[in-house]
Design a protein around this motif. Structure first.
Motif, mmCIF file in Angstrom:
data_model
loop_
_atom_site.group_PDB
_atom_site.id
_atom_site.type_symbol
_atom_site.label_atom_id
_atom_site.label_comp_id
_atom_site.label_asym_id
_atom_site.label_seq_id
_atom_site.Cartn_x
_atom_site.Cartn_y
_atom_site.Cartn_z
ATOM 1 N N LEU A 347 0.652 -0.453 0.045
ATOM 2 C CA LEU A 347 0.657 -0.503 -0.212
ATOM 3 C C LEU A 347 0.933 1.098 -0.206
ATOM 4 N N THR A 348 0.761 2.085 -0.628
ATOM 5 C CA THR A 348 1.440 3.312 -1.027
ATOM 6 C C THR A 348 0.428 4.418 -0.554
ATOM 7 N N VAL A 349 0.925 5.377 -0.254
ATOM 8 C CA VAL A 349 0.266 7.178 -0.453
ATOM 9 C C VAL A 349 1.424 7.779 -0.871
ATOM 10 N N ARG A 350 0.443 8.776 -1.508
ATOM 11 C CA ARG A 350 1.485 9.972 -2.301
ATOM 12 C C ARG A 350 0.320 11.447 -1.901
ATOM 13 N N LEU A 351 1.362 11.936 -0.892
ATOM 14 C CA LEU A 351 0.755 13.335 -1.500
ATOM 15 C C LEU A 351 1.165 14.442 -2.119
ATOM 16 N N TYR A 352 0.808 15.295 -3.524
ATOM 17 C CA TYR A 352 1.305 16.074 -3.824
ATOM 18 C C TYR A 352 1.069 17.553 -3.626
ATOM 19 N N GLY A 353 1.792 18.246 -3.891
ATOM 20 C CA GLY A 353 1.601 20.090 -3.531
ATOM 21 C C GLY A 353 2.426 20.526 -4.132
ATOM 22 N N LYS A 354 3.015 21.724 -3.670
ATOM 23 C CA LYS A 354 4.489 22.470 -3.610
ATOM 24 C C LYS A 354 5.386 21.985 -3.537
ATOM 25 N N LYS A 355 6.780 21.859 -4.199
ATOM 26 C CA LYS A 355 7.896 20.938 -3.715
ATOM 27 C C LYS A 355 8.403 22.303 -3.058
ATOM 28 N N THR A 356 9.732 21.934 -2.195
ATOM 29 C CA THR A 356 10.453 23.088 -1.303
ATOM 30 C C THR A 356 11.671 22.232 -1.376
ATOM 31 N N ASP A 357 12.413 23.524 -0.166
ATOM 32 C CA ASP A 357 14.381 22.490 -0.800
ATOM 33 C C ASP A 357 14.392 22.095 0.636
ATOM 34 N N LYS A 358 13.363 21.359 1.635
ATOM 35 C CA LYS A 358 13.793 20.883 2.703
ATOM 36 C C LYS A 358 13.359 19.129 2.236
ATOM 37 N N ILE A 359 14.416 18.951 3.307
ATOM 38 C CA ILE A 359 14.689 17.112 3.305
ATOM 39 C C ILE A 359 13.936 16.652 4.302
ATOM 40 N N ILE A 360 13.233 15.925 4.784
ATOM 41 C CA ILE A 360 12.457 15.320 5.823
ATOM 42 C C ILE A 360 12.776 13.991 6.204
ATOM 43 N N ARG A 361 12.697 13.337 7.313
ATOM 44 C CA ARG A 361 13.310 12.248 8.016
ATOM 45 C C ARG A 361 12.873 11.904 9.545
ATOM 46 N N LEU A 362 12.841 10.751 9.489
ATOM 47 C CA LEU A 362 11.556 10.761 10.972
ATOM 48 C C LEU A 362 12.509 9.731 11.322
ATOM 49 N N GLU A 363 12.718 10.167 13.196
ATOM 50 C CA GLU A 363 13.900 9.542 13.878
ATOM 51 C C GLU A 363 13.137 8.972 15.345
ATOM 52 N N GLN A 364 13.414 7.710 15.868
ATOM 53 C CA GLN A 364 12.451 7.911 16.962
ATOM 54 C C GLN A 364 13.867 6.871 18.102
ATOM 55 N N GLN A 365 12.736 7.440 19.203
ATOM 56 C CA GLN A 365 13.943 6.748 20.489
ATOM 57 C C GLN A 365 13.277 6.020 21.264
ATOM 58 N N ILE A 366 13.346 5.314 21.977
ATOM 59 C CA ILE A 366 13.384 4.607 22.646
ATOM 60 C C ILE A 366 13.550 5.280 24.256
ATOM 61 N N GLU A 367 11.886 5.293 24.522
ATOM 62 C CA GLU A 367 12.605 6.072 26.268
ATOM 63 C C GLU A 367 12.284 4.928 27.193
ATOM 64 N N LYS A 368 11.818 3.412 26.919
ATOM 65 C CA LYS A 368 11.638 2.653 27.769
ATOM 66 C C LYS A 368 11.075 1.925 27.395
ATOM 67 N N GLU A 369 10.681 0.209 27.829
ATOM 68 C CA GLU A 369 10.446 -0.758 27.514
ATOM 69 C C GLU A 369 10.047 -1.232 28.532
ATOM 70 N N MET A 370 9.379 -2.375 28.346
ATOM 71 C CA MET A 370 8.012 -3.409 29.077
ATOM 72 C C MET A 370 8.082 -4.870 28.134
#
Length: 434
Positions: A347-370
């Motif tokens: 499954l792919t979702v694409r959003l079309y809009g006005k492109k900018t010069d920014k590059i986005i990425r996501l980061e996760q930090q595990i604060e706690k494990e159970m």
């Protein structure tokens, strides 16, 4: 004899004055003199109305000739021209008439001279006639619009309208005579701008993909796959205008058997159980990830109660109609266009809009494990000692998710998107009773 002489003298006195008066009234009137009334027998030589000669005509003859001449003039066509469009209209249709009484007075007062005709226009009749005759030239303005063809923003430019300036035409006909009345008149028009301009539509145009995410699913789970495909199809080709907020629940609608959704695994009380609409959360989670990668603001979002397998922690978005929703806002100047694509297992979702010069990425930090627990449940339907695993165990986590934005200069900024807690998914075993 004396009586006869007196009579003859009296007759001579009567005759002589009569002859003298006759000579004074006719023989001594030169061409510059003006007749005092219509009791004259005829108009003098050199009397013209425009190019119409009336010399020597009696009153009745002159009036009849003028009336016939007026009818001929009023039957003549005037040509109205706009570009290559030509429209004919008679003077009579325009409500033009000769000011007969005024002209006649001038003719008698200036007998022996050339007189210009005097016209009057019935403005009401002229307006109506011109509006009817020139309706083909009037054109309503057409607003600019757009279509989306093969994921491309296509602009249909605005077309200005035009309106004939009827009063300007009539101004050209005022204070004219039959001799000076124009045979051809250029039709003046005024341009009417469109309400929605081409420039306004251009600001809405998108020029590429600004956010995209793909998740995988098990095609063997047919009901779940069907639910996922149905929800993705509802979301597909959604348009979000600048300033608008998208509600996933409103876009997809109720998830019921009547709306075509099937039973599949859903999460209730931290356990996977059969329920209507299972699989739809994968669509909302895939959309959420595409949205945050497009650097758009999130209005409402909820994580799942437990860790799910098809997307990283912190990137999921659970929904439950009508209570739990996913909402995000289009804070850009262009419209957003959503495209979904379902291929076997993807499954792919694409959003079309006005492109900018920014590059986005996501980061996760595990604060706690159970750690998870193992839950044993007796099942009298199983043979003694038989063990079947109904649900695999999975740890719980407390996770922080950040959106990292890098601009054209390479400078990075980090924004905390969420701090999500996922409960452990306990291992559930069914054990045959002794």
């Amino acid at each position: 004899m004396r009586i006869i002489a007196i009579l003859l003298l009296s007759l001579s006195l009567l005759v002589i004055p009569g002859c003298t008066m006759g000579k004074t009234s006719t023989g001594n009137l030169d061409s510059a003199q003006v007749p005092s009334s219509e009791s004259q027998s005829s108009l003098r030589n050199g009397t013209f109305l425009d190019g119409l000669e009336l010399s020597g005509l009696t009153v009745q003859e002159a009036k009849t000739k003028i009336k016939d001449w007026e009818e001929d003039k009023l039957a003549q066509n005037m040509l109205l021209v706009y570009n290559k469009i030509e429209v004919s209209v008679t003077l009579k249709e325009l409500g033009i008439t000769l000011e007969f009484n005024k002209v006649w007075d001038q003719l008698w007062q200036g007998s022996g001279r050339k007189i210009d005709s005097v016209l009057k226009i019935d403005s009401v009749q002229a307006h109506q006639a011109l509006q009817e005759k020139l309706t083909q030239i009037n054109r309503a303005a057409v607003d600019a619009s757009y279509t989306i063809e093969k994921d491309q923003f296509v602009i249909k430019p605005a077309v200005p309208g035009r309106v004939v300036q009827v009063d300007a035409i009539l101004d050209k006909l005022q204070n004219q005579s039959f001799a000076t009345l124009p045979k051809q008149v250029e039709i003046p028009v005024v341009e009417v701008p469109a309400t929605q301009t081409t420039e306004q539509i251009q600001t809405l145009a998108f020029d590429g993909i600004i956010g995209e995410y793909t998740t995988q699913f098990n095609v063997k789970d047919q009901n779940r796959s069907a639910n996922l495909a149905a929800a993705a199809n509802k979301l597909n080709k959604t348009v979000l205008m600048p300033g608008e907020t998208l509600s996933f629940n409103q876009t997809i609608g109720p998830r019921t058997a009547e709306t075509g959704y099937k039973d599949a695994y859903i999460i209730i009380n931290n356990e996977y159980v059969q329920g209507i609409g299972g699989g739809i959360c994968q669509v909302s989670s895939t959309l959420y990830s595409a949205v945050v990668l497009a650097n758009l603001p999130i209005v409402e979002r909820y994580p799942h109660a437990v860790v799910i397998s098809y997307i990283p922690m912190g990137q999921d978005a659970t929904v439950n109609y009508p209570n739990l929703d996913l909402k995000f806002k289009n804070n850009t100047a262009s419209l957003l266009y959503i495209r979904t694509e379902v291929k076997p297992g993807f499954l792919t979702v694409r959003l079309y809009g006005k492109k900018t010069d920014k590059i986005i990425r996501l980061e996760q930090q595990i604060e706690k494990e159970m750690d998870f627990k193992t839950i044993m449940r007796l099942d009298p339907n199983l043979p003694p000692g038989k063990i079947i695993q109904d649900q695999a165990g999975c740890k719980g986590y407390l996770v922080q998710t950040y959106r990292v934005v890098k601009d054209a200069s390479g400078t990075e900024s980090k924004q905390l998107l969420s701090r999500d807690e996922y409960a452990p998914t306990h291992k559930i075993l069914r054990v045959g009773a002794d």
